[in-house]
Design a protein around this motif. Structure first.
Motif, PDB file in Angstrom:
ATOM      1  N   PHE A 320       0.753  -1.195  -0.018  1.00  0.00           N
ATOM      2  CA  PHE A 320      -0.002   0.041   0.076  1.00  0.00           C
ATOM      3  C   PHE A 320       0.821   1.180  -0.058  1.00  0.00           C
ATOM      4  CE2 PHE A 320      -3.324  -2.591   2.498  1.00  0.00           C
ATOM      5  CZ  PHE A 320      -3.998  -2.993   1.621  1.00  0.00           C
ATOM      6  N   ILE A 321       2.077   1.088   0.174  1.00  0.00           N
ATOM      7  CA  ILE A 321       3.054   2.407   0.462  1.00  0.00           C
ATOM      8  C   ILE A 321       3.855   2.588  -0.430  1.00  0.00           C
ATOM      9  CG2 ILE A 321       4.403   3.546   2.336  1.00  0.00           C
ATOM     10  CD1 ILE A 321       1.484   2.824   3.365  1.00  0.00           C
ATOM     11  N   PHE A 322       5.150   1.566  -0.567  1.00  0.00           N
ATOM     12  CA  PHE A 322       5.972   1.986  -1.521  1.00  0.00           C
ATOM     13  C   PHE A 322       5.902   2.229  -2.962  1.00  0.00           C
ATOM     14  CE2 PHE A 322      10.046   0.650  -3.665  1.00  0.00           C
ATOM     15  CZ  PHE A 322      10.928   1.457  -3.262  1.00  0.00           C
ATOM     16  N   PRO A 323       5.053   1.387  -3.676  1.00  0.00           N
ATOM     17  CA  PRO A 323       4.750   1.628  -4.968  1.00  0.00           C
ATOM     18  C   PRO A 323       3.989   2.739  -5.337  1.00  0.00           C
ATOM     19  CG  PRO A 323       4.259  -0.556  -4.511  1.00  0.00           C
ATOM     20  CD  PRO A 323       4.523   0.088  -2.931  1.00  0.00           C
ATOM     21  N   ASN A 324       3.266   3.297  -4.168  1.00  0.00           N
ATOM     22  CA  ASN A 324       2.671   4.752  -4.326  1.00  0.00           C
ATOM     23  C   ASN A 324       3.500   5.827  -3.766  1.00  0.00           C
ATOM     24  OD1 ASN A 324      -0.017   3.614  -4.989  1.00  0.00           O
ATOM     25  ND2 ASN A 324      -0.314   2.960  -2.847  1.00  0.00           N
ATOM     26  N   THR A 325       4.609   5.531  -3.305  1.00  0.00           N
ATOM     27  CA  THR A 325       5.627   6.690  -3.177  1.00  0.00           C
ATOM     28  C   THR A 325       6.173   7.004  -4.474  1.00  0.00           C
ATOM     29  OG1 THR A 325       7.368   5.175  -2.813  1.00  0.00           O
ATOM     30  CG2 THR A 325       6.209   5.879  -0.948  1.00  0.00           C
ATOM     31  N   ALA A 326       6.172   5.873  -5.387  1.00  0.00           N
ATOM     32  CA  ALA A 326       6.673   6.244  -6.588  1.00  0.00           C
ATOM     33  C   ALA A 326       5.691   7.157  -7.820  1.00  0.00           C
ATOM     34  CB  ALA A 326       6.835   4.748  -7.257  1.00  0.00           C
ATOM     35  N   LEU A 327       4.365   6.809  -7.281  1.00  0.00           N
ATOM     36  CA  LEU A 327       3.411   7.545  -8.037  1.00  0.00           C
ATOM     37  C   LEU A 327       3.390   8.897  -7.516  1.00  0.00           C
ATOM     38  CD1 LEU A 327       0.945   7.953  -9.852  1.00  0.00           C
ATOM     39  CD2 LEU A 327      -0.373   6.663  -7.892  1.00  0.00           C
ATOM     40  N   ILE A 328       3.373   9.307  -6.231  1.00  0.00           N
ATOM     41  CA  ILE A 328       3.613  10.517  -5.749  1.00  0.00           C
ATOM     42  C   ILE A 328       4.822  11.261  -6.173  1.00  0.00           C
ATOM     43  CG2 ILE A 328       3.546  12.230  -3.609  1.00  0.00           C
ATOM     44  CD1 ILE A 328       1.763   9.945  -2.407  1.00  0.00           C
ATOM     45  N   THR A 329       5.682  10.661  -6.516  1.00  0.00           N
ATOM     46  CA  THR A 329       7.235  11.418  -6.794  1.00  0.00           C
ATOM     47  C   THR A 329       6.936  11.590  -8.289  1.00  0.00           C
ATOM     48  OG1 THR A 329       8.514   9.954  -5.354  1.00  0.00           O
ATOM     49  CG2 THR A 329       9.767  11.037  -6.863  1.00  0.00           C
ATOM     50  N   ALA A 330       6.323  10.993  -9.040  1.00  0.00           N
ATOM     51  CA  ALA A 330       6.158  11.261 -10.315  1.00  0.00           C
ATOM     52  C   ALA A 330       5.046  12.180 -10.390  1.00  0.00           C
ATOM     53  CB  ALA A 330       5.454   9.802 -10.968  1.00  0.00           C
ATOM     54  N   THR A 331       4.191  12.348  -9.589  1.00  0.00           N
ATOM     55  CA  THR A 331       3.357  13.553  -9.677  1.00  0.00           C
ATOM     56  C   THR A 331       3.722  14.802  -9.340  1.00  0.00           C
ATOM     57  OG1 THR A 331       1.518  12.058  -8.848  1.00  0.00           O
ATOM     58  CG2 THR A 331       1.253  14.286  -8.844  1.00  0.00           C
ATOM     59  N   PHE A 332       4.953  14.889  -8.562  1.00  0.00           N
ATOM     60  CA  PHE A 332       5.512  16.007  -8.322  1.00  0.00           C
ATOM     61  C   PHE A 332       6.440  16.400  -9.490  1.00  0.00           C
ATOM     62  CE2 PHE A 332       4.818  15.240  -3.506  1.00  0.00           C
ATOM     63  CZ  PHE A 332       4.220  16.610  -3.273  1.00  0.00           C
ATOM     64  N   ALA A 333       7.115  15.452 -10.061  1.00  0.00           N
ATOM     65  CA  ALA A 333       7.959  15.402 -11.282  1.00  0.00           C
ATOM     66  C   ALA A 333       7.173  16.070 -12.356  1.00  0.00           C
ATOM     67  CB  ALA A 333       8.690  14.264 -11.565  1.00  0.00           C
ATOM     68  N   VAL A 334       6.066  15.566 -12.687  1.00  0.00           N
ATOM     69  CA  VAL A 334       5.182  15.988 -13.944  1.00  0.00           C
ATOM     70  C   VAL A 334       4.692  17.648 -13.550  1.00  0.00           C
ATOM     71  CG1 VAL A 334       2.983  15.603 -15.025  1.00  0.00           C
ATOM     72  CG2 VAL A 334       4.621  13.719 -14.434  1.00  0.00           C
ATOM     73  N   GLY A 335       4.228  17.764 -12.124  1.00  0.00           N
ATOM     74  CA  GLY A 335       3.873  19.102 -11.905  1.00  0.00           C
ATOM     75  C   GLY A 335       4.992  19.997 -12.218  1.00  0.00           C
ATOM     76  N   LYS A 336       6.145  19.798 -11.943  1.00  0.00           N
ATOM     77  CA  LYS A 336       7.286  20.591 -11.859  1.00  0.00           C
ATOM     78  C   LYS A 336       7.618  20.646 -13.419  1.00  0.00           C
ATOM     79  CE  LYS A 336      12.156  21.400 -10.671  1.00  0.00           C
ATOM     80  NZ  LYS A 336      13.457  20.832  -9.861  1.00  0.00           N
ATOM     81  N   ALA A 337       7.673  19.733 -14.069  1.00  0.00           N
ATOM     82  CA  ALA A 337       8.119  19.841 -15.544  1.00  0.00           C
ATOM     83  C   ALA A 337       7.275  20.598 -16.438  1.00  0.00           C
ATOM     84  CB  ALA A 337       8.253  18.457 -16.048  1.00  0.00           C
ATOM     85  N   PHE A 338       5.729  20.552 -15.879  1.00  0.00           N
ATOM     86  CA  PHE A 338       4.790  21.368 -16.813  1.00  0.00           C
ATOM     87  C   PHE A 338       4.372  22.559 -16.034  1.00  0.00           C
ATOM     88  CE2 PHE A 338       4.778  17.179 -18.761  1.00  0.00           C
ATOM     89  CZ  PHE A 338       4.348  17.568 -20.229  1.00  0.00           C
ATOM     90  N   GLN A 339       4.948  22.987 -15.060  1.00  0.00           N
ATOM     91  CA  GLN A 339       4.768  24.091 -13.922  1.00  0.00           C
ATOM     92  C   GLN A 339       3.194  24.165 -13.675  1.00  0.00           C
ATOM     93  OE1 GLN A 339       6.147  27.487 -16.373  1.00  0.00           O
ATOM     94  NE2 GLN A 339       8.478  26.705 -16.016  1.00  0.00           N
ATOM     95  N   SER A 340       2.574  23.203 -13.402  1.00  0.00           N
ATOM     96  CA  SER A 340       1.254  22.990 -12.969  1.00  0.00           C
ATOM     97  C   SER A 340       1.088  22.971 -11.480  1.00  0.00           C
ATOM     98  CB  SER A 340       0.825  21.533 -13.805  1.00  0.00           C
ATOM     99  OG  SER A 340      -0.736  21.410 -13.145  1.00  0.00           O
ATOM    100  N   ARG A 341       0.557  23.867 -11.163  1.00  0.00           N
ATOM    101  CA  ARG A 341       0.276  24.124  -9.538  1.00  0.00           C
ATOM    102  C   ARG A 341      -0.926  23.177  -9.165  1.00  0.00           C
ATOM    103  NH1 ARG A 341       1.522  27.558  -5.332  1.00  0.00           N
ATOM    104  NH2 ARG A 341      -0.103  27.693  -3.803  1.00  0.00           N
TER     105      ARG A 341
END
Length: 420
Positions: A320-341
């Motif tokens: 429930f935890i570790f794979p979803n840390t990857a999803l959240i880290t990816a979400t932050f990376a996408v948000g930063k790359a596309f400057q999406s608040r």
């Protein structure tokens, strides 16, 4: 039943454990009801279920590879917040799938060291983490390929038995990209480019291996419906490969402009910009795939939440935890790359829920230890399955007999006092 490595052996299923001699065996409370046709001579095989107390030295013998999912998941939480018996475990039909958790835990520790330590210490740590990167890269490739080879050499698989846990041996390679993306921000140009090339290559291998196994998982769902409740937490493992790949590829592409020479591929800065744009847009698809598997995995647990029997704890709950840390880290990376608040806020909200889940899972783990659902003979992943028998030393056998004898004597004395 045939032993692992012998002709005719097949991978055991949960049903192999839950039904013996045609009669059901209860697992919900970590106890087993003996079938009525068990002979007196055979009852010694079930003595561990009548034990009331075991010394911690005995309970710790039942520590399995799946417990490394705890350190793996905990290290992942830190990443998000930053934005005889041993040989037998290799041959165990289901436990061996979790062997990579030990390697992933090591990789997670290295990532956290790089995140929190490089800016707070001297140059010596920079040199150390570079060396550890190459050591971990070799370890990831060897462990992943070795475990798959061991599985394919000793077991036969069917689609009915397929779970996303089959992806898990590829997980050590899936941490290479995020690790490389962190190092590339603080190392010299020459070291950073070498690490970027290696990180992108190994990350690609891990994702492509996982992607091929995705096909088997989808086919299994189409033909056999959802896995049994005890196996469903493992569905979240399918979220990790896409999430780690997005976080690693976007991070490495973001650092290319400072890590390439001016004549790299003709025009270094233009090449870096083109690769960065391609990486960002490619990762949008992969990020969407991670979210799709996340939604499917959450929906699959709806019936478990409504079940009146409850949902028995297992160390696979840390999925429930570790794979979803990857999803959240990816979400932050996408948000930063596309400057999406909006995407970045989504990542923050998910982080809060993930922290709550981590505390809940840790609490359930300590509860399961107290109730003898894990770290106890023949419970959790530390049980005999499908013809597999863990070796029992003479010393351990005698210790269990003494424990059982004391328990039975205590019960007998209590019964005599009550009759009097």
């Amino acid at each position: 039943m045939s032993l692992p490595g012998h002709d005719g052996y097949r991978t055991p299923t949960v049903d192999d454990y839950e039904r013996r001699n045609g009669e059901a065996v209860e697992r919900d409370r970590g106890e087993e009801k003996l079938p009525t046709n068990v002979t007196k001579a055979d009852r010694s095989k079930h003595d561990h279920f009548r034990l009331e107390k075991l010394h911690w030295r005995e309970r710790i013998r039942h520590y399995t590879w799946t417990f490394f999912t705890m350190t793996m998941a905990t290290g992942g939480i830190a990443n998000v917040l930053y934005t005889g018996l041993f040989r037998a475990s290799y041959m165990h039909p289901s436990e061996r799938l979790f062997l990579p958790a030990a390697v992933v835990s090591f990789g997670t520790v290295l990532i956290n060291i790089s995140q929190y330590g490089l800016t707070e210490t001297g140059p010596w740590l920079g040199r150390a983490v570079v060396v550890m990167f190459w050591i971990y890269a070799a370890l990831a490739i060897l462990s992943s390929s070795g475990i798959y080879l061991l599985m394919w050499s000793t077991q036969s698989f069917t689609v009915e038995q397929m779970t996303p846990i089959w992806i898990f041996p590829a997980y050590p390679m899936l941490l290479i990209g995020p690790y490389a993306s962190i190092l590339c921000k603080s190392l010299s140009r020459e070291e950073s480019l070498d690490i970027t090339v290696a990180g992108f290559t190994i990350q690609g291998i891990g994702f492509l291996v996982a992607f091929m196994i995705y096909a088997s998982f989808i086919y299994r769902l189409m033909t056999q419906k959802l896995p049994q409740q005890s196996s469903r937490p493992g569905m979240f493992v399918s979220v990790g490969p896409s999430g780690f790949t997005v976080a690693g590829v976007i991070g490495m592409a973001d650092s290319l402009s400072r890590n390439v020479d001016d004549d790299f591929m003709g025009d270094g800065q233009m090449a870096a910009m083109i690769l960065r744009v391609m990486a960002n847009w490619m990762c949008l698809w992969i990020w969407g795939l991670a979210f799709w598997f996340f939604l499917v995995s959450v929906g699959a647990h709806w019936s478990c939440a409504k079940s009146q029997k409850g949902f028995a704890f297992g160390m696979t709950w840390f999925s429930f935890i570790f794979p979803n840390t990857a999803l959240i880290t990816a979400t932050f990376a996408v948000g930063k790359a596309f400057q999406s608040r909006g995407i970045q806020i989504t990542g923050c909200v998910m982080t809060v829920f993930l922290l709550i889940t981590w505390f809940a899972v840790m609490g359930m783990m300590f509860r399961a230890i107290k109730l003898k659902h894990i770290l106890w003979p023949q419970t959790g992943e530390d049980k005999d399955e499908g013809g597999f028998k863990a070796p029992v030393t003479l010393e351990r056998r005698e210790t269990l007999k003494q424990k059982l004898s004391k328990t039975m004597s205590s019960r007998s004395a209590t019964g005599q006092r009550s009759n009097a």
